[in-house]
Design a protein around this motif. Structure first.
Motif, PDB file in Angstrom:
ATOM      1  N   UNK A 158       0.853  -1.186   0.000  1.00  0.00           N
ATOM      2  CA  UNK A 158       0.000   0.000   0.000  1.00  0.00           C
ATOM      3  C   UNK A 158       0.893   1.241   0.000  1.00  0.00           C
ATOM      4  N   UNK A 159       0.449   2.338  -0.598  1.00  0.00           N
ATOM      5  CA  UNK A 159       1.304   3.521  -0.723  1.00  0.00           C
ATOM      6  C   UNK A 159       1.225   4.483   0.453  1.00  0.00           C
ATOM      7  N   UNK A 160       0.513   4.110   1.531  1.00  0.00           N
ATOM      8  CA  UNK A 160       0.232   5.063   2.608  1.00  0.00           C
ATOM      9  C   UNK A 160       1.478   5.693   3.216  1.00  0.00           C
ATOM     10  N   UNK A 161       2.504   4.890   3.467  1.00  0.00           N
ATOM     11  CA  UNK A 161       3.705   5.425   4.124  1.00  0.00           C
ATOM     12  C   UNK A 161       4.406   6.441   3.223  1.00  0.00           C
ATOM     13  N   UNK A 162       4.340   6.239   1.914  1.00  0.00           N
ATOM     14  CA  UNK A 162       4.924   7.199   0.970  1.00  0.00           C
ATOM     15  C   UNK A 162       4.112   8.481   0.966  1.00  0.00           C
ATOM     16  N   UNK A 163       2.802   8.354   0.890  1.00  0.00           N
ATOM     17  CA  UNK A 163       1.945   9.545   0.903  1.00  0.00           C
ATOM     18  C   UNK A 163       2.171  10.376   2.160  1.00  0.00           C
ATOM     19  N   UNK A 164       2.315   9.712   3.308  1.00  0.00           N
ATOM     20  CA  UNK A 164       2.496  10.444   4.565  1.00  0.00           C
ATOM     21  C   UNK A 164       3.836  11.164   4.601  1.00  0.00           C
TER      22      UNK A 164
END
Length: 215
Positions: free
Chosen positions: A141-147
């Motif tokens: 999932x891309x969440x850590x990059x988005x954050x």
């Protein structure tokens, strides 16, 4: 004229830092402490990049909570026994910042542990932000990059990593992807995700990133 902050996002373990021996040793220590048979190095290595709970659940689901607690206590005391930045990493980070790029780390480690680790290795001055995975979906999932990008108020260009999870997360975040083969997953496995670059080191990254105009 003001130019947007363009950011390169890096995974940490197996990408910037050769930390696998210390991680594997700490994973195995938990089994030994509980009198359980420890998985072989290769078995542990194959699961690095997954959350710790998922790694232990694969081997010993009935003991996951205890193993995680033992790991975190042991790893916090032994995380730099053998861990070192890969050759050329410090120089590459310095060059990218001199060229006007922001640098972020996006890792499956918890944020507090990731920042302690980066600090212990002397890399804190070399990056702009360290984001761990705390209670939200992990890579791919891309969440850590988005954050990480949101914290910097920046636009992402490349995701650099050593696992298929890194490459898939980078693509999901809309970044170009650079897979380095000196870490967890070998070239054959990484190739299955069709990264934009598949290289044995980070040198080619500089060819894609010329100096940025100054604001």
């Amino acid at each position: 004229m003001t130019h947007p902050h363009m950011t390169i996002v890096f995974d940490l373990d197996g990408t910037l830092v050769d930390s696998l021996p210390d991680i594997i040793a700490s994973v195995q220590h938990g089994f030994t402490s509980l009198g359980l048979p420890a998985p072989a190095d290769a078995e542990v290595r194959a699961l690095i990049g997954h959350p710790l709970e998922a790694m232990y659940a694969h081997f010993a689901p009935a003991h996951t909570a205890s193993l995680c607690a033992i790991y975190r206590e042991h790893y916090a005391r032994n995380f730099v026994n053998r861990s070192r930045p890969y050759p050329g990493v410090v120089e590459l980070l310095r060059t990218l910042r001199e060229r006007g790029y922001k640098l972020a780390i996006a890792t499956t480690k918890r944020t507090d542990m990731a920042r302690r680790f980066v600090e212990a290795l002397g890399l804190t001055p070399a990056v702009d932000y360290v984001q761990g995975t705390d209670g939200f979906p992990h890579k791919p999932a891309p969440d850590v990059i988005h954050r990480a990008l949101a914290a910097l108020g920046a636009q992402g260009l490349w995701m650099v990593g050593d696992t298929t999870h890194d490459i898939l997360a980078g693509r999901a975040a809309g970044l170009r992807t650079y897979a380095v083969t000196w870490g967890t997953h070998d070239a054959g496995m990484l190739a299955t995700t069709a990264p934009d670059e598949l290289q044995p080191d980070l040198e080619r990254l500089l060819e894609h990133l010329p100096p940025r105009p100054r604001a």
